[in-house]
Design an enzyme around this catalytic site. Structure first.
Site, PDB file in Angstrom:
ATOM      1  N   CYS A  16       6.893 -15.385  14.983  1.00 10.55           N
ATOM      2  CA  CYS A  16       6.320 -15.780  15.851  1.00 10.55           C
ATOM      3  C   CYS A  16       6.414 -14.534  17.471  1.00 10.55           C
ATOM      4  O   CYS A  16       8.387 -14.389  17.517  1.00 10.55           O
ATOM      5  CB  CYS A  16       5.553 -16.666  17.037  1.00 10.55           C
ATOM      6  N   CYS A  19      10.050 -16.387  18.268  1.00 12.22           N
ATOM      7  CA  CYS A  19      11.379 -15.678  17.190  1.00 12.22           C
ATOM      8  C   CYS A  19      11.695 -14.128  17.620  1.00 12.22           C
ATOM      9  O   CYS A  19      12.802 -14.528  17.805  1.00 12.22           O
ATOM     10  CB  CYS A  19      10.576 -15.470  15.393  1.00 12.22           C
ATOM     11  N   ASP A 429     -12.849   4.613 -15.690  1.00  8.77           N
ATOM     12  CA  ASP A 429     -14.434   4.642 -14.907  1.00  8.77           C
ATOM     13  C   ASP A 429     -15.283   5.772 -14.516  1.00  8.77           C
ATOM     14  O   ASP A 429     -13.676   6.441 -14.135  1.00  8.77           O
ATOM     15  CB  ASP A 429     -13.670   3.028 -13.796  1.00  8.77           C
ATOM     16  N   ASP A 628     -10.594   3.084  -9.205  1.00  5.86           N
ATOM     17  CA  ASP A 628     -10.231   2.554  -7.835  1.00  5.86           C
ATOM     18  C   ASP A 628      -9.516   1.644  -7.369  1.00  5.86           C
ATOM     19  O   ASP A 628      -9.017   2.301  -6.205  1.00  5.86           O
ATOM     20  CB  ASP A 628     -11.529   3.527  -6.950  1.00  5.86           C
ATOM     21  N   ASP A 632     -12.409  -2.819  -9.969  1.00  7.28           N
ATOM     22  CA  ASP A 632     -12.221  -3.259 -10.720  1.00  7.28           C
ATOM     23  C   ASP A 632     -11.278  -3.422 -11.644  1.00  7.28           C
ATOM     24  O   ASP A 632     -10.061  -3.617 -12.607  1.00  7.28           O
ATOM     25  CB  ASP A 632     -12.275  -1.049 -12.002  1.00  7.28           C
TER      26      ASP A 632
END
Lengths: 750, 121
Positions: A16, A19, A429, A628, A632
């Site tokens: 954050c 930090c 595919d 792709d 898939d």
């Protein structure tokens, strides 16, 4: 004004803005720091301070605050590592030359007998021993110190072998200079020359190895070198050049023709074509206009444009690519793990073999036994080369993974490369892999095609179907003056078509069943025409206005230009090619026939793709799945090797083992070819290293002596050992010459 | 008699090699408190310290400093933890490790010649 330096650190553990201030405060309190800026987005700190700012103390300061820091890997590190490599090379060459020069008179003495016999003038030989020791300490200090440190840590390295071998030669030689009577007369021979020449040769071998190793990491250096050093940022209405490190996300950047694009971003104004080949391997420049994304490291060709920086530093695409390549280069394929086990026990085993060799010669050898025992044991120690064995796998992997990156192929792990070399089946595919994945209008049949398109576009304008998008896109290409009219009463009929009222006409667009349903008569000829289009993997749609069919418009997802050739290359490699698609059998068959695939599965739902892969695996196939990476993902993960194709610059596709930045099946074949070439190279290296050691060690031990009276000279053993690791690295370097089959003369014949 | 002594010395030497390099196990290494940063120097063919003890489930940071020019020292690999990291010469590299299960996790160079152990108790 005193000189100042800037140090960039990569900070880990920040979550954050709180930090950020903690890390900044920690850095600011470190000695010599004038200013510290922390960037939460790319998790880097830029520290300005006095000249000679100590990076290590900055890192310690960050760690004391509870975070981790490390130097930013960037182009400056490339220069530094090159510089270090050159310095190391020079120092090794110097050591080689000094040891070589000092040993020269001793080599000449072997033939010309310039020095008196040892028994006649032991003092001369003591002096030679002294000079030898001084040279050994200078030229071989790193071997002795390394060997001692390793020994004190209960560890044994190659230094142990070299130090023990040459040390034993020197000690024995000094012993016979000081107390010749302890060995039989015929064994009184000094081996100062051997000790020196071995040290010279091994230094030479290491120098050549450093040189050759430098070449192996060329690919990563090329990628790092793609980073621009400055960016022209618009600040307060002015365009100013700032160092790359100071560009933040959100900055507006100007790029002029021919310039390198400094960071990732989105085009705001202007347009241009961009050469992305250095990252994606795609040779055609890509058109960029407002809203288009550009990637740091690519080159702007013609136009000038303004864009907003979106990702900088470690978040950039280039940084991700570099990280991925580095990780893969550092990973270890299974084939390398077996060798690790051997390498771990190799050196102590050779030490034991040397002792056994000496004992055998002392017990059973001819006189002078002690000389034979010493020479044989020394030769065993010197000839053994764990380096060749240990280097065989990683060095080829570095070259192979780097070579793949040059083609826009990113390999996640060494294991993926290993499995890719063993594939027996490739599952493709269809949509977006074999085909473009974007349907386009292919045919318009009717008396007035423009009018048909105009009406079709009008009713489809309201539809979200991908086929509708194709028609609307085609209409957008129509000549000016043929604007698409508005549509009223639009209605979509799932699985059938769409309807609406355009310029007062009732328009229907859909399949034959839709027409029949709406009572529109369809002639036999029209049905026949539609049937023919369907056979060609096209989707025919009938257009009716006011109850009469006025034409057919066909939409199809075209096959990519290079799919057929790439599939032929896969088949030529002996791979079985299978196509999966959710389309109907007729469309699937038409596409499969076009690209030369005989094995295909139609009507496969997306969720069933991984089951199909599993089925093939159960039948004993080693399956590579190409998709792709989005729709898939399960199938890609299931496959032995998942290839995500056309990732463009979205390189972090988790489900894929191999990511192809280009949207071409060619990359899949090239990836498989590189994998095969790399594995072949690793096997050659391993075979060579195993054969070298398993033949070399027995010969060195004197196995040929009882058979042929031959004893290997320790100097030759030193030369062989130096050559063996150079050979392994040089063989790996041959992979750099790889060229894919059907593209250039190399033919992938590594 | 001489040969007897020579052979005996040879056998003792072999026994010593086996014990020193293979059988010897250091009793205690450098013990790391949770969250502590342990500095590991890579120099002259060894990791120093070569045995680091940590507590299961508690993270520790190992700060590797490579002073060894040999190319072999260019990487540190923890095969059991799936960690591989490049070690640029003279530039500290920090690895944060949170080992879950007790056991010995070896770390090594690319070729397995430089060896160290992270012992998780």
């Amino acid at each position: 004004m005193p000189e100042s330096t800037q140090v960039r650190l990569s900070i880990e553990g920040m979550r954050c803005a709180g930090c950020v201030s903690k890390v900044e405060a920690a850095l600011a309190s470190a000695p010599g720091v004038q200013q510290a800026n922390v960037n939460l987005v790319d998790r880097t700190a830029s520290v300005q301070g006095e000249a000679g700012l100590d990076e290590a103390s900055l890192i310690s300061a960050v760690q004391a605050a509870g975070y981790d820091a490390s130097p930013v890997q960037g182009s400056e590190n490339v220069d530094q590592s090159r510089h270090e490599e050159a310095t190391h090379f020079k120092s090794l060459m110097l050591r080689f030359m000094v040891a070589g020069l000092v040993s020269l008179p001793l080599i000449l003495d072997m033939f010309l007998h310039l020095l008196p016999e040892l028994s006649e003038a032991p003092r001369v030989w003591l002096l030679v021993g002294g000079v030898t020791l001084a040279t050994m300490v200078y030229a071989g200090r790193h071997f002795y110190v390394g060997a001692w440190r390793a020994f004190s840590h209960h560890s044994a390295t190659m230094d142990t072998l070299i130090a023990t071998g040459t040390g034993a030669a020197w000690l024995y030689s000094m012993l016979i200079c000081l107390a010749p009577e302890i060995v039989p007369e015929m064994a009184r021979h000094a081996y100062f020359d051997a000790a020196l020449i071995i040290i010279a040769l091994i230094n030479l071998g290491q120098a050549l190895e450093v040189r050759a190793r430098g070449k192996t990491s060329e690919a990563i250096r090329r990628l790092i070198g793609l980073q621009a050093s400055t960016a022209r940022v618009v600040r307060d209405g002015q365009e100013i050049d700032v160092p790359l490190a100071e560009v933040a996300a959100g900055d507006v950047v100007r790029v002029r023709p021919g310039e390198k694009i400094p960071v990732d971003g989105e085009v705001l104004e202007g347009e241009s074509t961009v050469d992305e080949s250095m990252l994606t391997g795609e040779p055609m420049p890509v058109h960029k206009a407002r809203g288009g994304s550009v990637v740091g490291g690519t080159i702007n060709a013609s136009g000038s444009f303004l864009y907003r920086a979106t990702h900088v530093g470690a978040d950039s695409v280039l940084a991700h690519i570099i990280e991925m390549v580095k990780n893969a280069q550092a990973s270890k394929p299974r084939i390398g793990r077996i060798v690790d086990k051997v390498a771990g026990v190799f050196v102590p085993t050779v030490l034991i073999l040397a002792v056994v060799t000496a004992l055998i010669w002392l017990n059973f050898g001819p006189e002078p036994r002690i000389s034979f025992a010493l020479v044989a044991a020394m030769t065993v120690l010197i000839i053994a080369c764990p380096c060749a064995l240990g280097l065989a796998t990683p060095i080829s992997l570095v070259v192979g993974v780097g070579k793949a990156a040059e083609f826009g192929i990113l390999i996640r792990k060494g294991e993926a490369l290993e499995r890719a070399s063993k594939l027996s089946t490739v599952v493709l595919d269809k949509t977006g892999t074999v085909t473009e994945g974007r349907p386009v209008v292919t045919d318009i049949h009717g008396d007035n095609p423009d009018a048909i398109l105009r009406l079709a576009a009008a009713v489809e304008a309201g539809s979200e179907h991908p086929l509708a998008a194709a028609i609307v896109a085609r209409a957008a290409d129509m000549p000016e003056g043929m604007k698409v009219p508005a549509c009223q009463d639009f209605d979509s009929h799932a699985g059938q078509g769409v309807s609406g009222r355009v310029e007062g006409q009732a328009v229907l667009l859909g399949n034959a069943a839709f027409m029949a349903d709406r009572g529109v008569p369809v002639e036999e000829g029209v049905l026949e025409q539609a049937g023919k289009l369907a056979e060609q993997a096209k989707t025919p749609m009938l257009l009716a206005s006011d109850g009469r069919i006025s034409g057919i418009i066909a939409v199809a997802d075209p096959v990519k230009e290079d799919s057929k050739a790439a599939i032929a290359r896969m088949q030529a490699l002996g791979l079985k090619v299978v196509m999966l698609t959710g389309d109907n059998r007729q469309t699937a068959e038409a596409v499969a026939t076009q690209v030369g695939i005989t094995d295909f599965y139609a009507d496969v739902m997306p969720q069933d793709k991984d089951a199909k892969v599993a089925e093939l695996q159960a039948a004993g196939e080693v399956v590579g799945m190409v998709g792709d990476g989005i729709n898939d993902a399960p199938a890609l993960s299931r496959a032995d090797v998942g290839f995500a194709i056309g990732a463009g610059t979205d390189v972090a596709i988790e489900s894929a083992d191999i990511t192809l930045m280009r949207s071409s099946l060619d990359g899949v074949v090239t990836a498989i070819e590189i994998s095969k070439a790399t594995l072949r190279n690793i096997k050659q290296n391993l075979f060579g290293a195993f054969i070298y050691n398993t033949l070399g060690i027995p010969v060195a031990a004197g196995l040929l002596y009882p058979l042929m009276g031959l004893m290997l000279n320790p100097i030759l053993a030193g030369a062989a050992m130096a050559a063996s690791s150079v050979t392994v690295v040089s063989n790996a370097n041959r992979l750099r010459l790889f060229s894919p089959s059907g593209q250039g003369s190399g033919g992938g014949t590594q | 008699m001489t040969m007897y002594l020579v052979n005996l010395s040879g056998l003792l030497l072999i026994g010593f090699i086996i014990w020193w390099f293979w059988l010897y196990r250091p009793k205690r290494g450098v013990v790391a408190d949770p969250g502590q940063v342990i500095e590991v120097r890579v120099k002259d063919g060894v990791y120093d310290p070569a045995l680091i003890e940590a507590t299961a489930g508690k993270g520790i940071s190992l700060r590797f400093i490579r002073e060894d020019e040999t190319a072999c020292a260019g990487q540190v690999i923890f095969p059991g933890l799936g960690i591989q990291k490049e070690l640029p010469l003279g530039r500290p590299v920090v690895l944060r490790i949170v080992p879950d299960k007790p056991g010995d996790y070896d770390f090594q160079c690319q070729m397995g010649m430089y060896r160290g152990t992270l012992r998780v108790n």
